[in-house]
Design an enzyme around this catalytic site. Structure first.
Site, PDB file in Angstrom:
ATOM      1  N   LEU A  50     -40.558  64.646 -13.086  1.00 50.24           N
ATOM      2  CA  LEU A  50     -39.849  64.609 -11.798  1.00 50.24           C
ATOM      3  C   LEU A  50     -40.295  65.736 -10.874  1.00 50.24           C
ATOM      4  CD1 LEU A  50     -36.196  64.023 -13.113  1.00 50.24           C
ATOM      5  CD2 LEU A  50     -38.050  62.387 -12.830  1.00 50.24           C
ATOM      6  N   TYR A  98     -48.055  62.711   1.111  1.00 47.41           N
ATOM      7  CA  TYR A  98     -47.122  62.576  -0.016  1.00 47.41           C
ATOM      8  C   TYR A  98     -47.285  61.210  -0.678  1.00 47.41           C
ATOM      9  CZ  TYR A  98     -42.668  61.726  -2.421  1.00 47.41           C
ATOM     10  OH  TYR A  98     -41.716  61.386  -3.353  1.00 47.41           O
ATOM     11  N   SER A 114     -42.411  56.465  -5.811  1.00 48.65           N
ATOM     12  CA  SER A 114     -41.554  56.450  -4.622  1.00 48.65           C
ATOM     13  C   SER A 114     -41.764  55.217  -3.751  1.00 48.65           C
ATOM     14  CB  SER A 114     -41.878  57.697  -3.796  1.00 48.65           C
ATOM     15  OG  SER A 114     -41.376  57.578  -2.491  1.00 48.65           O
ATOM     16  N   SER A 174     -41.690  67.327  -2.841  1.00 49.09           N
ATOM     17  CA  SER A 174     -40.993  66.064  -2.588  1.00 49.09           C
ATOM     18  C   SER A 174     -40.704  65.794  -1.114  1.00 49.09           C
ATOM     19  CB  SER A 174     -39.682  66.048  -3.384  1.00 49.09           C
ATOM     20  OG  SER A 174     -38.798  67.013  -2.850  1.00 49.09           O
ATOM     21  N   GLU A 202     -41.905  55.398  -0.729  1.00 47.25           N
ATOM     22  CA  GLU A 202     -42.841  55.816   0.324  1.00 47.25           C
ATOM     23  C   GLU A 202     -44.217  55.187   0.105  1.00 47.25           C
ATOM     24  OE1 GLU A 202     -42.981  58.149   3.202  1.00 47.25           O
ATOM     25  OE2 GLU A 202     -40.964  57.350   3.140  1.00 47.25           O
ATOM     26  N   LYS A 216     -48.676  59.994  -4.394  1.00 44.01           N
ATOM     27  CA  LYS A 216     -47.833  59.224  -5.329  1.00 44.01           C
ATOM     28  C   LYS A 216     -48.529  57.911  -5.739  1.00 44.01           C
ATOM     29  CE  LYS A 216     -43.967  61.664  -5.857  1.00 44.01           C
ATOM     30  NZ  LYS A 216     -43.457  62.125  -7.166  1.00 44.01           N
ATOM     31  N   HIS A 222     -32.667  58.286  -2.872  1.00 42.65           N
ATOM     32  CA  HIS A 222     -31.379  58.480  -3.528  1.00 42.65           C
ATOM     33  C   HIS A 222     -30.893  59.895  -3.265  1.00 42.65           C
ATOM     34  CE1 HIS A 222     -34.751  58.776  -6.363  1.00 42.65           C
ATOM     35  NE2 HIS A 222     -34.128  59.847  -6.835  1.00 42.65           N
ATOM     36  N   GLY A 270     -39.327  69.437 -13.059  1.00 40.01           N
ATOM     37  CA  GLY A 270     -38.460  69.271 -11.888  1.00 40.01           C
ATOM     38  C   GLY A 270     -36.992  69.335 -12.264  1.00 40.01           C
ATOM     39  N   THR A 280     -34.941  71.672 -12.068  1.00 40.20           N
ATOM     40  CA  THR A 280     -34.111  72.423 -11.110  1.00 40.20           C
ATOM     41  C   THR A 280     -33.809  71.615  -9.852  1.00 40.20           C
ATOM     42  OG1 THR A 280     -36.096  73.404 -10.141  1.00 40.20           O
ATOM     43  CG2 THR A 280     -34.989  74.678 -11.866  1.00 40.20           C
TER      44      THR A 280
HETATM   45  P1  NAP Z   1     -36.373  67.900  -5.463  1.00 36.91           P
HETATM   46  O1  NAP Z   1     -34.888  68.090  -5.450  1.00 36.91           O
HETATM   47  O2  NAP Z   1     -37.161  68.405  -4.328  1.00 36.91           O
HETATM   48  O3  NAP Z   1     -36.927  68.539  -6.821  1.00 36.91           O
HETATM   49  C1  NAP Z   1     -38.305  68.717  -7.028  1.00 36.91           C
HETATM   50  C2  NAP Z   1     -38.489  69.501  -8.305  1.00 36.91           C
HETATM   51  O4  NAP Z   1     -39.892  69.705  -8.527  1.00 36.91           O
HETATM   52  C3  NAP Z   1     -37.855  70.904  -8.271  1.00 36.91           C
HETATM   53  O5  NAP Z   1     -37.328  71.180  -9.555  1.00 36.91           O
HETATM   54  C4  NAP Z   1     -39.039  71.789  -7.980  1.00 36.91           C
HETATM   55  O6  NAP Z   1     -38.874  73.124  -8.392  1.00 36.91           O
HETATM   56  C5  NAP Z   1     -40.092  71.089  -8.809  1.00 36.91           C
HETATM   57  N1  NAP Z   1     -41.467  71.468  -8.470  1.00 36.91           N
HETATM   58  C6  NAP Z   1     -42.038  71.531  -7.252  1.00 36.91           C
HETATM   59  N2  NAP Z   1     -43.319  71.932  -7.355  1.00 36.91           N
HETATM   60  C7  NAP Z   1     -43.561  72.129  -8.664  1.00 36.91           C
HETATM   61  C8  NAP Z   1     -44.679  72.565  -9.394  1.00 36.91           C
HETATM   62  N3  NAP Z   1     -45.837  72.885  -8.804  1.00 36.91           N
HETATM   63  N4  NAP Z   1     -44.574  72.652 -10.742  1.00 36.91           N
HETATM   64  C9  NAP Z   1     -43.421  72.341 -11.364  1.00 36.91           C
HETATM   65  N5  NAP Z   1     -42.310  71.931 -10.715  1.00 36.91           N
HETATM   66  C10 NAP Z   1     -42.387  71.825  -9.387  1.00 36.91           C
HETATM   67  O7  NAP Z   1     -36.729  66.350  -5.621  1.00 36.91           O
HETATM   68  P2  NAP Z   1     -35.857  65.148  -6.221  1.00 36.91           P
HETATM   69  O8  NAP Z   1     -35.173  64.467  -5.097  1.00 36.91           O
HETATM   70  O9  NAP Z   1     -35.094  65.626  -7.403  1.00 36.91           O
HETATM   71  O10 NAP Z   1     -37.018  64.150  -6.693  1.00 36.91           O
HETATM   72  C11 NAP Z   1     -37.569  64.207  -8.005  1.00 36.91           C
HETATM   73  C12 NAP Z   1     -38.909  63.483  -8.031  1.00 36.91           C
HETATM   74  O11 NAP Z   1     -38.711  62.141  -7.627  1.00 36.91           O
HETATM   75  C13 NAP Z   1     -39.953  64.057  -7.064  1.00 36.91           C
HETATM   76  O12 NAP Z   1     -41.206  63.915  -7.661  1.00 36.91           O
HETATM   77  C14 NAP Z   1     -39.843  63.149  -5.846  1.00 36.91           C
HETATM   78  O13 NAP Z   1     -41.070  63.130  -5.149  1.00 36.91           O
HETATM   79  C15 NAP Z   1     -39.527  61.821  -6.509  1.00 36.91           C
HETATM   80  N6  NAP Z   1     -38.741  60.877  -5.717  1.00 36.91           N
HETATM   81  C16 NAP Z   1     -37.559  61.239  -5.149  1.00 36.91           C
HETATM   82  C17 NAP Z   1     -36.813  60.324  -4.439  1.00 36.91           C
HETATM   83  C18 NAP Z   1     -35.490  60.685  -3.794  1.00 36.91           C
HETATM   84  O14 NAP Z   1     -35.039  59.937  -2.920  1.00 36.91           O
HETATM   85  N7  NAP Z   1     -34.850  61.766  -4.190  1.00 36.91           N
HETATM   86  C19 NAP Z   1     -37.268  58.995  -4.326  1.00 36.91           C
HETATM   87  C20 NAP Z   1     -38.476  58.651  -4.943  1.00 36.91           C
HETATM   88  C21 NAP Z   1     -39.191  59.587  -5.646  1.00 36.91           C
HETATM   89  P3  NAP Z   1     -38.110  74.217  -7.453  1.00 36.91           P
HETATM   90  O15 NAP Z   1     -36.641  74.015  -7.701  1.00 36.91           O
HETATM   91  O16 NAP Z   1     -38.640  75.508  -7.960  1.00 36.91           O
HETATM   92  O17 NAP Z   1     -38.477  73.899  -6.034  1.00 36.91           O
HETATM   93  N1  GDD Z   2     -36.110  65.390   6.769  1.00 40.12           N
HETATM   94  C1  GDD Z   2     -35.762  64.961   7.991  1.00 40.12           C
HETATM   95  N2  GDD Z   2     -35.277  65.870   8.895  1.00 40.12           N
HETATM   96  N3  GDD Z   2     -35.911  63.652   8.291  1.00 40.12           N
HETATM   97  C2  GDD Z   2     -35.529  63.246   9.517  1.00 40.12           C
HETATM   98  C3  GDD Z   2     -35.007  64.132  10.467  1.00 40.12           C
HETATM   99  C4  GDD Z   2     -34.885  65.508  10.142  1.00 40.12           C
HETATM  100  O1  GDD Z   2     -34.449  66.339  10.926  1.00 40.12           O
HETATM  101  N4  GDD Z   2     -34.719  63.415  11.598  1.00 40.12           N
HETATM  102  C5  GDD Z   2     -35.035  62.143  11.353  1.00 40.12           C
HETATM  103  N5  GDD Z   2     -35.549  62.029  10.089  1.00 40.12           N
HETATM  104  C6  GDD Z   2     -36.047  60.785   9.474  1.00 40.12           C
HETATM  105  C7  GDD Z   2     -37.458  60.906   8.902  1.00 40.12           C
HETATM  106  O2  GDD Z   2     -38.426  60.794   9.963  1.00 40.12           O
HETATM  107  C8  GDD Z   2     -37.453  59.714   7.952  1.00 40.12           C
HETATM  108  O3  GDD Z   2     -37.764  58.530   8.639  1.00 40.12           O
HETATM  109  C9  GDD Z   2     -36.004  59.626   7.471  1.00 40.12           C
HETATM  110  O4  GDD Z   2     -35.250  60.465   8.360  1.00 40.12           O
HETATM  111  C10 GDD Z   2     -35.786  60.100   6.055  1.00 40.12           C
HETATM  112  O5  GDD Z   2     -36.386  61.378   5.893  1.00 40.12           O
HETATM  113  P1  GDD Z   2     -36.115  62.282   4.584  1.00 40.12           P
HETATM  114  O6  GDD Z   2     -34.657  62.436   4.362  1.00 40.12           O
HETATM  115  O7  GDD Z   2     -36.936  63.503   4.729  1.00 40.12           O
HETATM  116  O8  GDD Z   2     -36.615  61.353   3.387  1.00 40.12           O
HETATM  117  P2  GDD Z   2     -37.937  60.467   3.212  1.00 40.12           P
HETATM  118  O9  GDD Z   2     -37.521  59.047   3.274  1.00 40.12           O
HETATM  119  O10 GDD Z   2     -39.022  60.915   4.096  1.00 40.12           O
HETATM  120  O11 GDD Z   2     -38.380  60.867   1.728  1.00 40.12           O
HETATM  121  C11 GDD Z   2     -37.423  60.897   0.664  1.00 40.12           C
HETATM  122  O12 GDD Z   2     -37.354  59.635   0.059  1.00 40.12           O
HETATM  123  C12 GDD Z   2     -38.567  59.199  -0.568  1.00 40.12           C
HETATM  124  C13 GDD Z   2     -38.297  57.812  -1.153  1.00 40.12           C
HETATM  125  O13 GDD Z   2     -38.526  56.852  -0.173  1.00 40.12           O
HETATM  126  C14 GDD Z   2     -37.862  61.990  -0.325  1.00 40.12           C
HETATM  127  O14 GDD Z   2     -36.854  62.155  -1.278  1.00 40.12           O
HETATM  128  C15 GDD Z   2     -39.140  61.594  -1.033  1.00 40.12           C
HETATM  129  O15 GDD Z   2     -39.411  62.539  -2.078  1.00 40.12           O
HETATM  130  C16 GDD Z   2     -38.942  60.197  -1.639  1.00 40.12           C
HETATM  131  O16 GDD Z   2     -40.112  59.770  -2.298  1.00 40.12           O
END
Ligand code: NAP
Ligand code: GDD
Length: 337
Positions: free
Chosen positions: A87, A159, A136, A91, A138, A163, A189, A11, A13
């Site tokens: 990572l 999702y 996560s 996601s 979630e 996880k 984040h 992950g 990228t």
């Molecule tokens: P992101 O920006 O969507 O990045 C996901 C990464 O996974 C990208 O590099 C993507 O590659 C890669 N990927 C997707 N499918 C893959 C596969 N089949 N094989 C190898 N790589 C693959 O997500 P992020 O926000 O950095 O989050 C990183 C990790 O933390 C994820 O697992 C996410 O579920 C978890 N997480 C995120 C948050 C948050 O709030 N950001 C919170 C809790 C947990 P491409 O660039 O090619 O798409």
């Molecule tokens: N994406 C999105 N788009 N969400 C929306 C929208 C919309 O147009 N309108 C309202 N929402 C609401 C979603 O229903 C959700 O309740 C909230 O905004 C946050 O949505 P996302 O930003 O898509 O994030 P997430 O909380 O579902 O998931 C992210 O955080 C998780 C950690 O709690 C992702 O980064 C997950 O990968 C990560 O695990």
């Protein structure tokens, strides 16, 4: 063979992968990132690390995929990492309802595949590596806030179910084989590198573009849910700290402050001097079959044992993201003449 400490990042990228790569390179690590093949370039978040005059000689990219055991084994063999950060994954929570099987495959089964690849690596003389799994908030689903490491998982999406499976796989392999494996349970984040279809970036990008006349409306789904939003740069520091401890463990990482989507809209549009009520529509197509209404993390274990705390508050995060999107929009206007 590497002489400095070596790390493997799946992950790389993505949002978190790019910040983590920067952090580890700044600490002198040799960093091996796994990149999946795509029909279009997917390395824009890390191009500054591997292209042109400023390319970092300690940064290496390898093609691979979490669905492909051979590529995992090959990269382990080549990189001989001391630390692995998993990572990679599908996601997007809403998308997981459209692609449940694929989401389980790369977010759940793939972790088992990776742990088996690691065991194979060790059995065949490979270096013992510490492993971080990107769990996560979630996973808590509808469990009442504040949530901490003792809170029951009540997942509400494919999702989150995947996880949760990954979380238990990590605990099981840690207990069964004595491996150094950690689960980070990270709350939302964000950053200017956040994907454009997550709600925060969707809002900051729209606020900036509406302000500069590039767009006129923003369409969202449910505005009521509350999230505990922190800065991605702070959260990758916590991942690294987990792998520096004497014993492997699981940690919640969060700010302890939650806000609604409405609250995010208020601040983002105020930053550009606009009232969001005049520009935002809602559409059921952005709703989820089941929603997580309220999450707010209690990260006191991470504070006490890792010495970790967030450095950026909610208002500064929103402002930083809007300012970055204003800059991108201005560049677009300049480029288009
Ligand atoms: P992101 O920006 O969507 O990045 C996901 C990464 O996974 C990208 O590099 C993507 O590659 C890669 N990927 C997707 N499918 C893959 C596969 N089949 N094989 C190898 N790589 C693959 O997500 P992020 O926000 O950095 O989050 C990183 C990790 O933390 C994820 O697992 C996410 O579920 C978890 N997480 C995120 C948050 C948050 O709030 N950001 C919170 C809790 C947990 P491409 O660039 O090619 O798409
Ligand atoms: N994406 C999105 N788009 N969400 C929306 C929208 C919309 O147009 N309108 C309202 N929402 C609401 C979603 O229903 C959700 O309740 C909230 O905004 C946050 O949505 P996302 O930003 O898509 O994030 P997430 O909380 O579902 O998931 C992210 O955080 C998780 C950690 O709690 C992702 O980064 C997950 O990968 C990560 O695990």
């Amino acid at each position: 063979m590497p002489t400095s400490r070596s790390a493997m990042i799946t992950g790389v990228t993505g949002q978190d992968g790019s910040y983590l790569a920067e952090l580890l390179l700044s600490k002198g690590y040799q960093v091996h990132g796994m990149v999946r093949r795509s029909s279009a370039f997917n390395t824009s978040r890390i191009d500054h690390l591997h292209m042109g005059g400023k390319a970092n000689p300690n940064f290496f990219l390898h093609y691979g995929d979490l669905a492909d055991a051979g590529s995992l084994r090959d990269i382990l063999d080549l990189a001989q990492p001391d630390e692995i950060y998993n990572l990679g994954g599908q996601s997007h929570v809403r998308v997981s309802f459209d692609q449940p099987e694929y989401t389980m495959e790369v977010n759940g089964t793939a972790v088992l595949r990776f742990l088996e690849a690691l065991r194979f690596h060790l059995k065949h003389g490979g270096k013992a590596a510490r492993f971080y799994q990107a769990g996560s908030s979630e996973m808590f689903g509808r469990a009442k806030p504040p949530q901490n490491e003792g809170t029951r998982f009540e997942p509400r999406s494919p999702y989150a179910v995947a996880k949760v499976a990954a979380h238990h796989e990590v605990v099981n392999y840690r207990e069964s084989y004595g491996l150094f494996l950690c689960n980070g349970i990270l709350f939302n984040h964000e950053s200017p590198r956040r994907g454009e279809n997550f709600v925060t970036r969707k809002i900051t990008r729209a606020a900036a573009r509406i302000k500069l006349g590039l767009e006129h409306r923003l369409t969202l789904g449910n505005l009521e849910p509350r999230r505990d939003w922190g800065f991605a740069g702070d959260y990758v520091e916590a991942m690294w700290r987990m792998l520096q401890q004497e014993e492997p463990d699981d940690y919640v990482i969060a700010t302890g402050v939650s806000n609604s989507i409405r609250g995010f809209l208020d601040l983002a549009f105020a930053t550009v001097g606009l009232d969001w009520h005049e520009f935002v529509d809602t559409d059921p197509r952005f709703l989820r079959p089941s929603e997580v209404d309220d999450i707010e993390g209690d990260a006191s274990k991470a504070r006490d044992l890792l010495g970790w705390k967030p450095t950026m508050d909610f208002a500064s995060l929103v402002e930083m993201m809007v300012e970055a999107d204003l800059e991108l929009a201005r560049t677009e206007i300049r480029t288009e003449g």
